[in-house]
Design a protein around this motif. Structure first.
Motif, PDB file in Angstrom:
ATOM      1  N   GLY A 117       0.834  -1.202   0.000  1.00 43.71           N
ATOM      2  CA  GLY A 117       0.000   0.000   0.000  1.00 43.71           C
ATOM      3  C   GLY A 117       0.858   1.236   0.000  1.00 43.71           C
ATOM      4  N   SER A 118       1.429   1.564   1.118  1.00 43.04           N
ATOM      5  CA  SER A 118       2.354   2.678   1.225  1.00 43.04           C
ATOM      6  C   SER A 118       3.424   2.306   2.241  1.00 43.04           C
ATOM      7  N   GLY A 119       4.565   2.971   2.110  1.00 44.98           N
ATOM      8  CA  GLY A 119       5.649   2.693   3.037  1.00 44.98           C
ATOM      9  C   GLY A 119       6.423   1.460   2.653  1.00 44.98           C
ATOM     10  N   PRO A 120       7.447   1.128   3.439  1.00 46.72           N
ATOM     11  CA  PRO A 120       8.286  -0.031   3.141  1.00 46.72           C
ATOM     12  C   PRO A 120       7.602  -1.338   3.507  1.00 46.72           C
ATOM     13  N   ILE A 121       8.096  -2.416   2.922  1.00 44.35           N
ATOM     14  CA  ILE A 121       7.550  -3.728   3.271  1.00 44.35           C
ATOM     15  C   ILE A 121       7.924  -4.125   4.691  1.00 44.35           C
ATOM     16  N   ASP A 122       8.913  -3.463   5.270  1.00 39.29           N
ATOM     17  CA  ASP A 122       9.336  -3.777   6.637  1.00 39.29           C
ATOM     18  C   ASP A 122       8.169  -3.745   7.620  1.00 39.29           C
ATOM     19  N   ASP A 123       7.234  -2.816   7.395  1.00 40.06           N
ATOM     20  CA  ASP A 123       6.122  -2.646   8.321  1.00 40.06           C
ATOM     21  C   ASP A 123       4.939  -3.557   8.011  1.00 40.06           C
ATOM     22  N   ALA A 124       5.008  -4.280   6.896  1.00 40.18           N
ATOM     23  CA  ALA A 124       3.894  -5.137   6.489  1.00 40.18           C
ATOM     24  C   ALA A 124       3.962  -6.486   7.203  1.00 40.18           C
ATOM     25  N   ILE A 125       2.811  -7.154   7.223  1.00 44.39           N
ATOM     26  CA  ILE A 125       2.694  -8.490   7.818  1.00 44.39           C
ATOM     27  C   ILE A 125       2.651  -9.506   6.677  1.00 44.39           C
ATOM     28  N   LEU A 126       3.559 -10.477   6.717  1.00 42.96           N
ATOM     29  CA  LEU A 126       3.647 -11.499   5.678  1.00 42.96           C
ATOM     30  C   LEU A 126       3.164 -12.836   6.218  1.00 42.96           C
ATOM     31  N   HIS A 127       2.331 -13.509   5.420  1.00 41.22           N
ATOM     32  CA  HIS A 127       1.912 -14.882   5.719  1.00 41.22           C
ATOM     33  C   HIS A 127       2.212 -15.732   4.500  1.00 41.22           C
ATOM     34  N   PHE A 128       3.136 -16.678   4.664  1.00 48.45           N
ATOM     35  CA  PHE A 128       3.567 -17.533   3.550  1.00 48.45           C
ATOM     36  C   PHE A 128       3.978 -18.872   4.137  1.00 48.45           C
ATOM     37  N   ASP A 129       3.191 -19.900   3.845  1.00 50.46           N
ATOM     38  CA  ASP A 129       3.400 -21.215   4.442  1.00 50.46           C
ATOM     39  C   ASP A 129       4.113 -22.126   3.451  1.00 50.46           C
ATOM     40  N   ALA A 130       5.439 -22.197   3.587  1.00 48.66           N
ATOM     41  CA  ALA A 130       6.264 -23.060   2.740  1.00 48.66           C
ATOM     42  C   ALA A 130       7.204 -23.848   3.642  1.00 48.66           C
ATOM     43  N   GLY A 131       7.413 -25.112   3.319  1.00 47.88           N
ATOM     44  CA  GLY A 131       8.193 -25.971   4.191  1.00 47.88           C
ATOM     45  C   GLY A 131       9.683 -25.944   3.960  1.00 47.88           C
ATOM     46  N   THR A 132      10.116 -25.614   2.731  1.00 51.88           N
ATOM     47  CA  THR A 132      11.526 -25.757   2.372  1.00 51.88           C
ATOM     48  C   THR A 132      12.014 -24.518   1.622  1.00 51.88           C
ATOM     49  N   ARG A 133      13.211 -24.082   1.995  1.00 49.23           N
ATOM     50  CA  ARG A 133      13.865 -22.969   1.298  1.00 49.23           C
ATOM     51  C   ARG A 133      15.059 -23.508   0.519  1.00 49.23           C
ATOM     52  N   ILE A 134      15.252 -23.031  -0.706  1.00 47.86           N
ATOM     53  CA  ILE A 134      16.440 -23.367  -1.479  1.00 47.86           C
ATOM     54  C   ILE A 134      17.528 -22.367  -1.112  1.00 47.86           C
ATOM     55  N   ARG A 135      18.565 -22.847  -0.460  1.00 44.02           N
ATOM     56  CA  ARG A 135      19.691 -21.987  -0.096  1.00 44.02           C
ATOM     57  C   ARG A 135      20.477 -21.613  -1.353  1.00 44.02           C
ATOM     58  N   THR A 136      21.106 -20.449  -1.336  1.00 45.75           N
ATOM     59  CA  THR A 136      21.923 -20.014  -2.465  1.00 45.75           C
ATOM     60  C   THR A 136      23.259 -19.495  -1.968  1.00 45.75           C
ATOM     61  N   ASP A 137      24.255 -19.538  -2.853  1.00 44.55           N
ATOM     62  CA  ASP A 137      25.542 -18.951  -2.486  1.00 44.55           C
ATOM     63  C   ASP A 137      25.388 -17.427  -2.469  1.00 44.55           C
ATOM     64  N   PRO A 138      26.161 -16.728  -1.657  1.00 47.87           N
ATOM     65  CA  PRO A 138      25.937 -15.298  -1.457  1.00 47.87           C
ATOM     66  C   PRO A 138      26.315 -14.425  -2.640  1.00 47.87           C
ATOM     67  N   TYR A 139      27.127 -14.904  -3.570  1.00 44.19           N
ATOM     68  CA  TYR A 139      27.587 -14.053  -4.656  1.00 44.19           C
ATOM     69  C   TYR A 139      26.771 -14.257  -5.930  1.00 44.19           C
ATOM     70  N   ARG A 140      26.684 -15.503  -6.398  1.00 47.25           N
ATOM     71  CA  ARG A 140      26.005 -15.748  -7.678  1.00 47.25           C
ATOM     72  C   ARG A 140      24.535 -16.096  -7.504  1.00 47.25           C
TER      73      ARG A 140
END
Length: 317
Positions: free
Chosen positions: A172-195
């Motif tokens: 809506g307005s402002g940064p996403i920092d102030d928003a509330i996120l709901h996302f139900d996922a069981g697994t995250r794919i890790r990535t290397d920090p550079y590429r």
């Protein structure tokens, strides 16, 4: 009496002709260049973070990602026993990213007041000698926006295929920092920090900074990862919900044709788009899939594949 189809809005925009569709308070703008969606709003409230009419789409805003989403290591892949090299569209990281169609003009067909179909083709080329006909149908209904993508192998040999889309949910307005996120996922794919290429997987519950199974504030966490093992409702849909401080919720859903969603908090974008929208990217396959083969669809000659996702504006419950 059936209303006439919307006329394109002529402009010198970098994204080409602008095609507006509307239903009630809902309005969306689809663009000629890339065939993507530049804005989607309900009344004055943005559901997707837009980009300016006079701007080149940054951060792949609203783009269609075909024939692969996300990153491809070194731009290399092997299919049918043959090695291929595509241009490095992310040269600083040695990757090719988001396929071939982001900057190609698309044709608008089958236009009506509340829906439109955009069409283009991937023609055979030395680094991808396959022929795809692609159609993306955008439709507004009382349930919101539905995006249906169909790719058909118009060639004489099997073709490797992956699909993604790149909308940014708006708080809506402002940064996403102030928003509330709901996302139900069981697994995250890790990535290397550079590429930012896959480096294994881990359970989301073991990484509290990425666990939004229960709604909570985004805060300062930086996310640019694909997630899988998505929780689904009785209709087989998985959801990302971003609630703004106005208590309205930008909601995105994917059907079972999309087993992954990439979240991106836009930390690398400049200016007004930095951390003011949350990319929620439906993907049929993970990063680097064209190289690993993981989740890649092999389209037989004459075969088609259709995928669906959508969005709407909800109210906090």
């Amino acid at each position: 009496m059936t209303p006439p189809p919307p006329e394109p809005v002529a402009s010198p925009a970098p994204s080409g002709q602008q095609f507006r569709i509307a239903r009630g308070e809902q309005e969306a703008v689809i663009v000629e260049v890339g065939g993507g969606i530049r804005e989607y709003r309900v009344g004055t409230r943005e559901v997707f973070q837009p980009y300016d009419l006079t701007a080149i789409a940054d951060g792949a805003h609203g783009a269609v990602l075909i024939p692969w989403p996300n990153r491809l290591r070194d731009g290399k892949y092997r299919f049918g026993g043959v090695d291929y090299q595509v241009p490095l569209s992310e040269p600083s990281k040695g990757n090719a990213i988001h396929g071939f169609l982001r900057w190609r003009p698309w044709q608008a067909t089958e236009r009506a007041e509340h829906e439109i179909t955009m069409r283009t083709a991937v023609y055979p080329r030395p680094d991808y000698p396959f022929h795809l006909e692609v159609a993306v149908h955008y439709a507004l209904s009382d349930q919101g926006l539905t995006v249906t993508t169909t790719a058909t192998n118009a060639g004489a040999v099997p073709a490797p295929y992956g699909c993604g889309h790149h909308p940014y949910l708006s708080p809506g307005s402002g940064p996403i920092d102030d928003a509330i996120l709901h996302f139900d996922a069981g697994t995250r794919i890790r990535t290397d920090p550079y590429r930012q290429l896959p480096a294994g997987t881990e359970a989301v519950t073991d990484t509290p900074e990425f666990d939004f199974m229960s709604p909570r504030q985004v805060g300062s966490v930086e996310i640019d990862h694909a997630f899988t093992d998505l929780a689904r409702d009785d209709d087989g849909l998985a959801w990302v919900r971003l609630r703004g401080t106005d208590k309205l919720v930008a909601e995105l859903w994917v059907d079972e044709s999309y087993p992954l969603i990439q979240l991106f908090t836009a930390d690398t974008l400049a200016g007004a788009h930095r951390r003011t929208g949350l990319a929620a990217e439906p993907m049929t396959c993970p990063p680097n899939a064209l190289q690993t083969g993981d989740g890649v669809i092999t389209l037989a000659p004459g075969a088609s594949v259709t995928t669906r996702w959508g969005a709407r504006l909800g109210v906090a419950r």
